[in-house]
Design a protein around this motif. Structure first.
Motif, mmCIF file in Angstrom:
data_model
loop_
_atom_site.group_PDB
_atom_site.id
_atom_site.type_symbol
_atom_site.label_atom_id
_atom_site.label_comp_id
_atom_site.label_asym_id
_atom_site.label_seq_id
_atom_site.Cartn_x
_atom_site.Cartn_y
_atom_site.Cartn_z
ATOM 1 N N TRP A 172 24.099 42.205 22.472
ATOM 2 C CA TRP A 172 22.899 42.583 23.203
ATOM 3 C C TRP A 172 23.317 43.281 24.497
ATOM 4 N N THR A 173 22.592 44.313 24.873
ATOM 5 C CA THR A 173 22.886 45.122 26.052
ATOM 6 C C THR A 173 23.211 44.264 27.274
ATOM 7 N N ASN A 174 24.296 44.606 27.950
ATOM 8 C CA ASN A 174 24.721 43.952 29.202
ATOM 9 C C ASN A 174 25.027 42.464 29.049
ATOM 10 N N SER A 175 25.491 42.052 27.871
ATOM 11 C CA SER A 175 25.853 40.650 27.646
ATOM 12 C C SER A 175 27.358 40.469 27.761
ATOM 13 N N HIS A 176 27.753 39.349 28.360
ATOM 14 C CA HIS A 176 29.164 39.079 28.624
ATOM 15 C C HIS A 176 29.471 37.626 28.280
ATOM 16 N N HIS A 177 30.628 37.411 27.707
ATOM 17 C CA HIS A 177 31.065 36.071 27.318
ATOM 18 C C HIS A 177 31.796 35.401 28.480
ATOM 19 N N ILE A 178 31.470 34.141 28.729
ATOM 20 C CA ILE A 178 32.208 33.341 29.708
ATOM 21 C C ILE A 178 33.061 32.356 28.923
ATOM 22 N N ALA A 179 34.351 32.436 29.132
ATOM 23 C CA ALA A 179 35.290 31.547 28.434
ATOM 24 C C ALA A 179 36.211 30.894 29.457
ATOM 25 N N GLY A 180 36.982 29.951 28.981
ATOM 26 C CA GLY A 180 37.931 29.273 29.854
ATOM 27 C C GLY A 180 37.298 28.107 30.578
ATOM 28 N N ASP A 181 37.904 27.730 31.695
ATOM 29 C CA ASP A 181 37.430 26.597 32.478
ATOM 30 C C ASP A 181 36.036 26.888 33.032
ATOM 31 N N LEU A 182 35.062 26.049 32.698
ATOM 32 C CA LEU A 182 33.670 26.287 33.061
ATOM 33 C C LEU A 182 33.471 26.336 34.572
ATOM 34 N N ARG A 183 34.042 25.387 35.293
ATOM 35 C CA ARG A 183 33.881 25.360 36.756
ATOM 36 C C ARG A 183 34.402 26.652 37.386
ATOM 37 N N THR A 184 35.602 27.040 37.007
ATOM 38 C CA THR A 184 36.215 28.243 37.578
ATOM 39 C C THR A 184 35.422 29.491 37.226
ATOM 40 N N ALA A 185 35.016 29.616 35.957
ATOM 41 C CA ALA A 185 34.311 30.818 35.506
ATOM 42 C C ALA A 185 32.944 30.959 36.164
ATOM 43 N N VAL A 186 32.199 29.867 36.262
ATOM 44 C CA VAL A 186 30.864 29.951 36.860
ATOM 45 C C VAL A 186 30.963 30.140 38.372
ATOM 46 N N GLN A 187 31.923 29.504 39.019
ATOM 47 C CA GLN A 187 32.102 29.724 40.455
ATOM 48 C C GLN A 187 32.470 31.183 40.721
ATOM 49 N N LYS A 188 33.304 31.749 39.875
ATOM 50 C CA LYS A 188 33.676 33.164 40.010
ATOM 51 C C LYS A 188 32.445 34.056 39.843
ATOM 52 N N LEU A 189 31.573 33.725 38.880
ATOM 53 C CA LEU A 189 30.340 34.490 38.677
ATOM 54 C C LEU A 189 29.441 34.379 39.911
ATOM 55 N N LYS A 190 29.283 33.183 40.462
ATOM 56 C CA LYS A 190 28.484 33.005 41.683
ATOM 57 C C LYS A 190 29.059 33.836 42.827
ATOM 58 N N ASP A 191 30.378 33.788 42.991
ATOM 59 C CA ASP A 191 31.034 34.522 44.072
ATOM 60 C C ASP A 191 30.840 36.033 43.929
ATOM 61 N N ALA A 192 30.781 36.525 42.703
ATOM 62 C CA ALA A 192 30.667 37.959 42.435
ATOM 63 C C ALA A 192 29.215 38.443 42.383
ATOM 64 N N THR A 193 28.255 37.517 42.539
ATOM 65 C CA THR A 193 26.837 37.878 42.394
ATOM 66 C C THR A 193 26.070 37.418 43.633
ATOM 67 N N PRO A 194 26.125 38.202 44.726
ATOM 68 C CA PRO A 194 25.500 37.780 45.977
ATOM 69 C C PRO A 194 23.999 37.526 45.868
ATOM 70 N N SER A 195 23.311 38.221 44.967
ATOM 71 C CA SER A 195 21.862 38.011 44.835
ATOM 72 C C SER A 195 21.534 36.814 43.953
ATOM 73 N N GLY A 196 22.548 36.136 43.451
ATOM 74 C CA GLY A 196 22.339 34.887 42.735
ATOM 75 C C GLY A 196 22.312 34.997 41.226
ATOM 76 N N VAL A 197 22.482 33.848 40.596
ATOM 77 C CA VAL A 197 22.527 33.729 39.140
ATOM 78 C C VAL A 197 21.411 32.790 38.716
ATOM 79 N N LEU A 198 20.648 33.216 37.715
ATOM 80 C CA LEU A 198 19.538 32.424 37.196
ATOM 81 C C LEU A 198 19.959 31.759 35.894
ATOM 82 N N LEU A 199 20.012 30.445 35.905
ATOM 83 C CA LEU A 199 20.420 29.637 34.757
ATOM 84 C C LEU A 199 19.182 29.190 34.003
#
Length: 190
Positions: free
Chosen positions: A93-120
């Motif tokens: 699906w357009t603009n979809s990305h897989h998150i793999a590996g350590d969940l804490r590290t990957a999601v923290q990295k996503l938060k750090d890279a997304t200043p306007s926030g992440v909607l779960l």
């Protein structure tokens, strides 16, 4: 660093089955505003597959839908979508990305890279991320219904109670209430 906001439809008895909520223009506008405010969406595989099975067709015009639902679908096409999955690796699906590996590290990295926030928007994933203390705020749309079945919010439990502070509560015409909470500061954080 952006905030991780958990948002979901929930009935008065805690049911998060997407078919139990009220789907009207006002509730869709609520979630469209949330999506507009955030920089990315975060889902587990099951939620991704449910969304992928319907919304791209609405965005293309292959499925008939009211204007608010079509607006949501078109905006969702463009929004970055991140998917946590250990069983699936391909997300076409357009603009979809897989998150793999350590969940804490990957999601923290996503938060750090997304200043306007992440909607779960996935209940099971929210439980895991709350266990890791990664959720910053909660925006629930509480529907005036008692479903009498599951799945329910935090069905698998948390290791401890989460204290929250009410930011706002806004009633909608359909009787649902948009509840916005943030994590309460512990005495050590204050």
């Amino acid at each position: 660093m952006g905030l991780l906001t958990f948002s979901i439809n929930v009935t008065l008895d805690g049911c998060v089955d997407h078919q139990e909520g009220i789907a009207d223009d006002e509730t869709h506008a609520f979630f469209t505003r949330l999506m507009d405010e955030g920089g990315a969406m975060l889902w587990g595989r099951v939620t991704y597959e449910m969304m992928e099975s319907y919304w791209p067709a609405v965005a293309r015009g292959d499925e008939s839908a009211p204007p608010a639902m079509r607006e949501w679908a078109i905006k969702l096409e463009d929004k970055p979508k991140y998917v946590v999955s250990s069983t699936r690796k391909d997300f076409p699906w357009t603009n979809s990305h897989h998150i793999a590996g350590d969940l804490r590290t990957a999601v923290q990295k996503l938060k750090d890279a997304t200043p306007s926030g992440v909607l779960l928007g996935s209940g099971k994933l929210a439980t895991e991320l709350d266990r890791l203390d990664l959720i910053d705020e909660y925006k629930f749309l509480v529907h005036p219904r008692i479903a009498g079945h599951g799945p329910t919010l935090y069905q698998n439990g948390l290791p401890s109670t989460r204290r929250l502070e009410l930011v706002s509560a806004k009633p909608l015409r359909c009787g649902a209430v948009a509840m916005h909470y943030r994590r309460a500061l512990t005495p050590a954080q204050a």
